[in-house]
Design a protein around this motif. Structure first.
Motif, PDB file in Angstrom:
ATOM      1  N   LEU A  38     -53.645  33.371 -34.266  1.00 60.67           N
ATOM      2  CA  LEU A  38     -54.702  33.333 -33.228  1.00 60.67           C
ATOM      3  C   LEU A  38     -55.986  32.680 -33.751  1.00 60.67           C
ATOM      4  CD1 LEU A  38     -54.316  36.859 -31.515  1.00 60.67           C
ATOM      5  CD2 LEU A  38     -53.395  34.653 -30.775  1.00 60.67           C
ATOM      6  N   GLY A  76     -61.118  36.671 -19.623  1.00 55.65           N
ATOM      7  CA  GLY A  76     -60.727  37.664 -20.626  1.00 55.65           C
ATOM      8  C   GLY A  76     -61.706  38.824 -20.676  1.00 55.65           C
ATOM      9  N   ALA A  77     -61.141  40.049 -20.721  1.00 58.04           N
ATOM     10  CA  ALA A  77     -61.973  41.254 -20.841  1.00 58.04           C
ATOM     11  C   ALA A  77     -62.205  41.514 -22.324  1.00 58.04           C
ATOM     12  CB  ALA A  77     -61.274  42.433 -20.172  1.00 58.04           C
ATOM     13  N   SER A  96     -58.426  38.782 -16.267  1.00 55.11           N
ATOM     14  CA  SER A  96     -57.698  39.354 -17.395  1.00 55.11           C
ATOM     15  C   SER A  96     -56.216  39.135 -17.156  1.00 55.11           C
ATOM     16  CB  SER A  96     -58.008  40.851 -17.509  1.00 55.11           C
ATOM     17  OG  SER A  96     -57.157  41.457 -18.466  1.00 55.11           O
ATOM     18  N   ARG A 135     -64.177  41.980 -26.090  1.00 60.19           N
ATOM     19  CA  ARG A 135     -65.252  42.830 -26.627  1.00 60.19           C
ATOM     20  C   ARG A 135     -66.609  42.133 -26.615  1.00 60.19           C
ATOM     21  NH1 ARG A 135     -61.878  45.632 -31.388  1.00 60.19           N
ATOM     22  NH2 ARG A 135     -60.851  43.647 -31.174  1.00 60.19           N
ATOM     23  N   LYS A 192     -57.223  45.919 -16.247  1.00 67.42           N
ATOM     24  CA  LYS A 192     -58.349  45.596 -17.145  1.00 67.42           C
ATOM     25  C   LYS A 192     -59.396  44.744 -16.430  1.00 67.42           C
ATOM     26  CE  LYS A 192     -57.936  44.151 -21.539  1.00 67.42           C
ATOM     27  NZ  LYS A 192     -57.305  43.351 -22.626  1.00 67.42           N
ATOM     28  N   ARG A 216     -59.004  38.815 -35.471  1.00 67.64           N
ATOM     29  CA  ARG A 216     -59.529  38.202 -36.708  1.00 67.64           C
ATOM     30  C   ARG A 216     -58.553  38.246 -37.879  1.00 67.64           C
ATOM     31  NH1 ARG A 216     -62.857  40.142 -33.500  1.00 67.64           N
ATOM     32  NH2 ARG A 216     -64.853  39.164 -33.044  1.00 67.64           N
ATOM     33  N   GLU A 254     -66.435  30.153 -26.489  1.00 64.12           N
ATOM     34  CA  GLU A 254     -66.878  30.778 -27.741  1.00 64.12           C
ATOM     35  C   GLU A 254     -66.522  29.901 -28.948  1.00 64.12           C
ATOM     36  OE1 GLU A 254     -68.723  32.755 -29.153  1.00 64.12           O
ATOM     37  OE2 GLU A 254     -69.504  33.764 -27.397  1.00 64.12           O
ATOM     38  N   LEU A 305     -56.928  29.809 -28.587  1.00 63.77           N
ATOM     39  CA  LEU A 305     -56.749  29.500 -27.160  1.00 63.77           C
ATOM     40  C   LEU A 305     -57.945  28.782 -26.537  1.00 63.77           C
ATOM     41  CD1 LEU A 305     -55.096  32.855 -25.946  1.00 63.77           C
ATOM     42  CD2 LEU A 305     -53.983  30.729 -26.639  1.00 63.77           C
ATOM     43  N   TYR A 346     -55.797  34.330 -15.530  1.00 58.01           N
ATOM     44  CA  TYR A 346     -56.811  33.296 -15.785  1.00 58.01           C
ATOM     45  C   TYR A 346     -56.649  32.164 -14.763  1.00 58.01           C
ATOM     46  CZ  TYR A 346     -56.825  35.660 -20.367  1.00 58.01           C
ATOM     47  OH  TYR A 346     -56.873  36.585 -21.382  1.00 58.01           O
ATOM     48  N   LEU A 387     -61.815  33.979 -25.441  1.00 60.45           N
ATOM     49  CA  LEU A 387     -60.422  34.244 -25.809  1.00 60.45           C
ATOM     50  C   LEU A 387     -60.269  34.139 -27.324  1.00 60.45           C
ATOM     51  CD1 LEU A 387     -58.700  32.148 -22.985  1.00 60.45           C
ATOM     52  CD2 LEU A 387     -58.954  34.643 -23.114  1.00 60.45           C
ATOM     53  N   PRO A 388     -59.104  34.529 -27.867  1.00 60.81           N
ATOM     54  CA  PRO A 388     -58.860  34.295 -29.296  1.00 60.81           C
ATOM     55  C   PRO A 388     -59.059  32.812 -29.634  1.00 60.81           C
ATOM     56  CG  PRO A 388     -57.141  35.688 -28.360  1.00 60.81           C
ATOM     57  CD  PRO A 388     -57.970  35.222 -27.209  1.00 60.81           C
ATOM     58  N   PHE A 429     -78.390  35.245 -26.167  1.00 64.35           N
ATOM     59  CA  PHE A 429     -77.292  35.030 -25.209  1.00 64.35           C
ATOM     60  C   PHE A 429     -77.866  34.649 -23.830  1.00 64.35           C
ATOM     61  CE2 PHE A 429     -75.306  37.826 -28.368  1.00 64.35           C
ATOM     62  CZ  PHE A 429     -74.159  37.100 -28.657  1.00 64.35           C
TER      63      PHE A 429
HETATM   64  N1  LIG Z   1     -71.075  34.723 -30.226  1.00 63.69           N
HETATM   65  C1  LIG Z   1     -70.852  35.872 -30.836  1.00 63.69           C
HETATM   66  O1  LIG Z   1     -71.767  36.581 -31.266  1.00 63.69           O
HETATM   67  C2  LIG Z   1     -69.438  36.368 -30.965  1.00 63.69           C
HETATM   68  C3  LIG Z   1     -69.220  37.670 -31.406  1.00 63.69           C
HETATM   69  C4  LIG Z   1     -67.904  38.139 -31.440  1.00 63.69           C
HETATM   70  C5  LIG Z   1     -66.854  37.310 -31.083  1.00 63.69           C
HETATM   71  N2  LIG Z   1     -67.105  36.026 -30.686  1.00 63.69           N
HETATM   72  C6  LIG Z   1     -65.996  35.143 -30.287  1.00 63.69           C
HETATM   73  O2  LIG Z   1     -65.503  35.624 -29.053  1.00 63.69           O
HETATM   74  C7  LIG Z   1     -64.102  35.497 -28.982  1.00 63.69           C
HETATM   75  C8  LIG Z   1     -63.496  36.840 -28.662  1.00 63.69           C
HETATM   76  O3  LIG Z   1     -63.786  37.766 -29.666  1.00 63.69           O
HETATM   77  P1  LIG Z   1     -63.671  39.357 -29.374  1.00 63.69           P
HETATM   78  O4  LIG Z   1     -64.049  40.055 -30.599  1.00 63.69           O
HETATM   79  O5  LIG Z   1     -64.402  39.681 -28.124  1.00 63.69           O
HETATM   80  O6  LIG Z   1     -62.092  39.473 -29.165  1.00 63.69           O
HETATM   81  P2  LIG Z   1     -61.226  40.471 -28.269  1.00 63.69           P
HETATM   82  O7  LIG Z   1     -62.001  41.692 -27.932  1.00 63.69           O
HETATM   83  O8  LIG Z   1     -59.933  40.632 -28.958  1.00 63.69           O
HETATM   84  O9  LIG Z   1     -61.051  39.659 -26.913  1.00 63.69           O
HETATM   85  C9  LIG Z   1     -60.220  38.553 -26.759  1.00 63.69           C
HETATM   86  C10 LIG Z   1     -59.655  38.584 -25.342  1.00 63.69           C
HETATM   87  O10 LIG Z   1     -58.771  37.490 -25.212  1.00 63.69           O
HETATM   88  C11 LIG Z   1     -57.729  37.831 -24.308  1.00 63.69           C
HETATM   89  N3  LIG Z   1     -56.455  37.391 -24.889  1.00 63.69           N
HETATM   90  C12 LIG Z   1     -55.661  36.403 -24.386  1.00 63.69           C
HETATM   91  N4  LIG Z   1     -54.587  36.210 -25.148  1.00 63.69           N
HETATM   92  C13 LIG Z   1     -54.680  37.096 -26.167  1.00 63.69           C
HETATM   93  C14 LIG Z   1     -53.838  37.384 -27.273  1.00 63.69           C
HETATM   94  N5  LIG Z   1     -52.703  36.702 -27.503  1.00 63.69           N
HETATM   95  N6  LIG Z   1     -54.221  38.359 -28.126  1.00 63.69           N
HETATM   96  C15 LIG Z   1     -55.374  39.031 -27.928  1.00 63.69           C
HETATM   97  N7  LIG Z   1     -56.213  38.798 -26.882  1.00 63.69           N
HETATM   98  C16 LIG Z   1     -55.873  37.835 -26.008  1.00 63.69           C
HETATM   99  C17 LIG Z   1     -57.799  39.330 -24.056  1.00 63.69           C
HETATM  100  O11 LIG Z   1     -58.302  39.493 -22.747  1.00 63.69           O
HETATM  101  P3  LIG Z   1     -57.399  40.053 -21.531  1.00 63.69           P
HETATM  102  O12 LIG Z   1     -56.434  41.046 -22.137  1.00 63.69           O
HETATM  103  O13 LIG Z   1     -58.388  40.680 -20.654  1.00 63.69           O
HETATM  104  O14 LIG Z   1     -56.696  38.890 -20.912  1.00 63.69           O
HETATM  105  C18 LIG Z   1     -58.840  39.834 -25.060  1.00 63.69           C
HETATM  106  O15 LIG Z   1     -59.625  40.856 -24.527  1.00 63.69           O
HETATM  107  C19 LIG Z   1     -63.669  34.892 -30.314  1.00 63.69           C
HETATM  108  O16 LIG Z   1     -63.512  33.515 -30.156  1.00 63.69           O
HETATM  109  C20 LIG Z   1     -64.811  35.183 -31.238  1.00 63.69           C
HETATM  110  O17 LIG Z   1     -64.953  34.178 -32.238  1.00 63.69           O
HETATM  111  C21 LIG Z   1     -68.377  35.555 -30.621  1.00 63.69           C
END
Ligand SMILES: NC(=O)c1ccc[n+]([C@@H]2O[C@H](COP(=O)([O-])OP(=O)(O)OC[C@H]3O[C@@H](n4cnc5c(N)ncnc54)[C@H](OP(=O)(O)O)[C@@H]3O)[C@@H](O)[C@H]2O)c1
Length: 330
Positions: free
Chosen positions: A174, A14-15, A39, A17, A44, A169, A99, A81, A61, A77-78, A284
């Motif tokens: 999700l 997954g790409a 992705s 944030r 992407k 969120r 995550e 998933l 994936y 991923l969300p 990290f």
């Molecule tokens: N450890 C930390 O500090 C930290 C901080 C923030 C977030 N997190 C965790 O990291 C995870 C991702 O958070 P994020 O903020 O990076 O989220 P995000 O930017 O929305 O990324 C989630 C990725 O999941 C993929 N995906 C697959 N199915 C999806 C769907 N149905 N809807 C949306 N995206 C989908 C997408 O990648 P593709 O489109 O490329 O397939 C998307 O880029 C979460 O579990 C969050 O709890 C951890």
């Protein structure tokens, strides 16, 4: 090359944030190598691979999991998933760093654990803050009786989530909501620092679009020990915990934020205030190194899946308490 100097070959599903925080750490790790990013969109994947200097971009994936050169996967991923893809990755023989939260139901962990065992792979939930030396130092101070018996742990994690663009969120389907996004950290911290599990939870929340946006929760750990937690997606940035003991208090800031400022530990007791400053550290990177080294050495992951199940159980109890408006047994 000996196992001691070998780099574990990683792929990212997954790409996301969060990659902008995790990948600098992974790339700086002495024992890890970023091989590819997958992705659902080929474009992407290519952009992300170029951005992070990963040689391979996978347009699904599944394609990454089918690549034999990938040894470990990071799953950002969300939330809904994580279990599904951690299980698929384990079946594909990949080690998994997923995550938080790994599971939205504690019962989902045992089947994943069985698949991991059967395929001889490590699976771990990515609570990066556990790898920062400030937490190890706080545990050392607790063990040295610096504050006496811990009685109250206060923990908070909050930020204002932008609501003008779609965000995982705010989507219940999700696994959205503040408890799964930010609350799981102070839940994890309080269980870790008390060294036991809560017996009950009580929480109140502000709900929006079917998810909890901000929460105040009390966890009763028995024997006069309580955690008092507040966390949210709709109030000013907070990142802080405090352990209040029978003889004094330890407080720590910024532990679940981006790596950056030096880590300060404040110890207040009858003699006054003592501060200890630890140098800036990228948790990290430390997480990626610890996970990779365990794999390379053939050791279990640094934190077991039983911890993930227990954390999920407490978060589920908090959410049930919010729904039912009553104290819930954990
Ligand atoms: N450890 C930390 O500090 C930290 C901080 C923030 C977030 N997190 C965790 O990291 C995870 C991702 O958070 P994020 O903020 O990076 O989220 P995000 O930017 O929305 O990324 C989630 C990725 O999941 C993929 N995906 C697959 N199915 C999806 C769907 N149905 N809807 C949306 N995206 C989908 C997408 O990648 P593709 O489109 O490329 O397939 C998307 O880029 C979460 O579990 C969050 O709890 C951890």
């Amino acid at each position: 090359m000996s196992e001691a100097t070998r780099r574990l070959k990683w792929g990212v599903l997954g790409a996301a944030r969060i990659n902008r925080r995790f990948l600098p750490g992974l790339k700086a790790a002495y024992n890890a190598e970023l091989v590819g990013i997958a992705s659902r969109s080929a474009e992407k994947a290519r952009q992300a691979a170029d951005q992070w200097g990963a040689p391979v971009a996978y347009d699904s994936y599944e394609a990454m999991l089918a690549d034999p050169q990938i040894e470990a996967v990071y799953i950002p991923l969300p939330n809904s998933l994580h279990i599904e893809w951690a299980t698929k990755a384990a079946w594909a023989g990949k080690h998994v760093l997923a995550e938080k939260p790994l599971a939205l139901q504690p019962e989902e962990i045992a089947p994943l654990e069985a698949v991991a065992r059967q395929n001889n792979v490590n699976v771990m939930e990515a609570f990066m803050y556990r790898f920062h030396p400030q937490q190890a130092r706080v545990r050392e101070l607790l063990a040295a009786d610096a504050i006496g018996q811990p009685r109250v742990i206060r923990g908070t994690f909050a930020f204002v989530m932008a609501t003008d663009t779609p965000n995982i969120r705010s989507k219940p389907e999700l696994g959205g909501g503040a408890t799964w996004d930010v609350g799981c950290y102070p839940v994890n911290l309080s269980r870790w620092m008390f060294g036991k599990e809560p017996v009950s939870a009580y929480a109140q929340a502000t709900l929006k679009n079917g998810v909890d946006f901000s929460v105040a929760a009390v966890l009763d750990f028995g024997e006069g020990c309580r955690a008092v937690l507040d966390y949210g997606l709709d109030y000013g940035r907070r990142s802080f915990y405090e352990i209040i003991g029978t003889k004094g208090t330890l407080s720590v800031e910024n532990m679940w934020q981006e790596p950056g400022p030096p880590a300060t530990i404040y110890l207040r007791d009858d003699k006054g205030l003592t501060t200890e400053e630890l140098p800036p550290m990228n948790h990290f990177r430390l997480e990626a190194e610890a996970f990779s080294q365990a794999v390379l050495d053939g050791h279990p992951a640094p934190y077991p899946l039983s911890d993930s199940a227990a954390n999920s159980r407490v978060c589920v109890a908090i959410l049930e308490s919010i729904r039912e408006g009553k104290v819930v047994t954990v």
